[in-house]
Design an enzyme around this catalytic site. Structure first.
Site, mmCIF file in Angstrom:
data_model
loop_
_atom_site.group_PDB
_atom_site.id
_atom_site.type_symbol
_atom_site.label_atom_id
_atom_site.label_comp_id
_atom_site.label_asym_id
_atom_site.label_seq_id
_atom_site.Cartn_x
_atom_site.Cartn_y
_atom_site.Cartn_z
ATOM 1 N N CYS A 79 0.857 -1.214 0.067
ATOM 2 C CA CYS A 79 -0.173 0.150 -0.091
ATOM 3 C C CYS A 79 0.785 1.305 -0.037
ATOM 4 O O CYS A 79 1.337 1.384 -1.050
ATOM 5 C CB CYS A 79 -0.739 -0.111 1.116
ATOM 6 N N HIS A 181 -3.740 -4.899 -0.427
ATOM 7 C CA HIS A 181 -3.437 -5.399 0.953
ATOM 8 C C HIS A 181 -3.422 -6.844 0.847
ATOM 9 O O HIS A 181 -4.547 -7.530 1.110
ATOM 10 C CB HIS A 181 -4.692 -4.801 2.090
ATOM 11 N N GLU A 183 -2.604 -9.048 3.078
ATOM 12 C CA GLU A 183 -3.044 -9.411 4.250
ATOM 13 C C GLU A 183 -4.655 -9.300 4.526
ATOM 14 O O GLU A 183 -4.960 -10.103 5.613
ATOM 15 C CB GLU A 183 -2.264 -8.677 5.382
#
Lengths: 208, 253
Positions: A79, A181, A183
């Site tokens: 990001c 992202h 994650e």
């Protein structure tokens, strides 16, 4: 051990959780001695381009990251981390990034909802980072500024479309950046982090 | 193209999911983390936890729910309900939540929106707006305190204001439609979506799969939230998304 660079910009809990879930150990640090012992560095980050760049500078991490990149260490910018690989941003015209790529980050054009928030399709070039991830898979994005398709096309690893076509992932040597992202991108995001972790494991780092 | 999101909402009281969830295949249907994982596997694009714990002392349980969820479920999730200070926002985000939602506290103290956006970034700050049509105002009125207190503020005006303060998203609940299972409030949702240029999650009234299609097309919502239709297994999240895809709505499958 994968180092998550600690420079106070945003939430790193989820990145650490995801690596832990996949069986990779991480350490949150900005100390060069600790960073030196790690074969891979992850540059996370949420927040503004200018203040993030300033913090990295102040902590001496700019020079450190340059040195590690030249040595061929694995880097993963997530990001804002990806955005810091660029030279400048319309977000903070005075701020300067790491300038791995000479391009300037732009704000999404008027008429689009900003932030670009949610799941969008990513089209990637063949690369170990995207191994096992079907073309056009959705990843989770949350950002207001975007990296344009690169002047140096060779470094463009993946693209995405939101009003404009923009760089969803970039790569220069072993330095990777992703705008989304991983994650928070479910199964496909975990697969991408697994791919990164495996690349690091296979690379035989001997320490600095 | 950006996919429209389907968002299940879990009401959590003192760390346990409430509102009679009918699952036969879950060991513990009251465990928010287990349920979050279940919805994740079913294709939820993100999750909302609404903390309805009444006592202030027991609110720490929600931080623990966020922490445990973030270890097991790797999609975005929002925590809302009773958050009123920067410190509370920080604790929830640090535990691993991606966003927090503010309702009453945002109306009472608009600085909380500004400060929250400045410190944590707009993408973390969701403003929950509970709105009901007010015949005298000829407008939708904002309600606070869990829908008990009218504020006299127009929902449209409030939506614009929270955007200007730095909110990153609006979670819009129609109190007229909520609980009726008669479809989302299309006029309200559309009016808000046309007013602001931040994403809007529509909530309240989902009963049929068609309702999701309506609010995401005619209602112009970016995401649709629902609770009971998923909890009571009227249909699954995957079924809704497959239906939406047939209707030409971009979804993540």
């Amino acid at each position: 051990m994968i180092a998550i660079i600690d420079y106070g910009m945003g939430n790193v809990t989820s990145v650490r959780n995801a690596f832990a879930y996949l069986g990779f150990k991480t350490v949150l640090t900005h100390e060069p001695e600790v960073l030196n012992s790690c074969p891979a560095l992850v540059l996370p980050g949420v927040g503004a381009f200018g203040s993030a760049a300033e913090v990295l500078q102040r902590k001496g991490l700019f020079d450190y990251l340059h040195a590690r990149r030249e040595k061929g260490s694995f880097l993963l910018g997530i990001c804002l981390g990806l955005q810091l690989f660029f030279d400048r941003s319309e977000e903070d015209p005075a701020g300067r990034g790491l300038t791995y790529f000479p391009d300037k980050l732009k704000r999404f054009p008027p008429g689009l909802k900003v932030p670009h928030m949610g799941w969008n399709r990513v089209l990637a070039e063949p690369d170990p980072l995207f191994e096992g991830i079907p073309q056009g898979s959705h990843f989770y994005f949350a950002h207001s500024f975007y990296a344009p398709l690169l002047t140096a096309e060779d470094y463009l690893l993946a693209r995405c479309r939101y009003g404009v076509d923009f760089a969803a992932a970039v790569k220069q040597g072993n330095a990777y950046g992703v705008q989304f992202h991983p994650e928070k991108s479910g199964e496909m995001g975990l697969r991408l982090l697994l791919n990164f972790g495996r690349m690091v494991e296979n690379a035989d780092y001997t320490g600095n | 193209m950006l996919a429209r999101r389907i968002v299940p909402c879990l009401d959590v009281k003192e760390g346990r999911v409430v509102k009679g969830i009918k699952f036969v295949d879950l060991k513990d249907a009251g465990d928010p983390v287990g349920l979050a994982e279940f919805y994740n596997k079913e294709g939820a694009d993100e999750l909302v936890f609404l903390d309805i714990t009444a006592s202030h002392e027991k609110r720490e349980t929600m931080v623990e729910v966020a922490r445990r969820t973030a270890r097991e479920v790797f999609i975005p999730f929002t925590v809302g309900g009773g958050i009123g200070t920067i410190e509370e926002i920080r604790n929830i985000l640090k535990a691993g939540a991606d966003k927090i939602s503010l309702n009453t506290a945002a109306v009472e103290n608009t600085d909380l929106i500004r400060e929250g956006a400045r410190i944590f970034g707009s993408q973390c700050i969701v403003i929950a707006i509970d709105a009901r049509w007010n015949e005298q105002m000829k407008d939708w009125e904002v309600y606070t305190h869990g829908g008990r207190k009218g504020t006299g503020i127009s929902a449209l005006t409030w939506a614009s204001r929270v955007e200007s303060f730095g909110a990153g998203e609006i979670l819009l609940t129609s109190m007229d439609a909520d609980g009726g299972r008669d479809g989302y409030d299309i006029p309200l949702t559309r009016a808000i979506c046309e007013k602001v240029s931040i994403p809007v999650i529509a909530s309240g009234g989902a009963g049929k799969m068609e309702d999701f299609a309506h609010v995401l097309t005619e209602g112009k919502a970016d995401a649709a939230l629902a609770a009971s239709v998923f909890h009571y297994r009227h249909f699954s999240i995957r079924e809704v998304k497959e239906y939406l895809k047939e209707q030409g709505v971009e979804v993540r499958l």
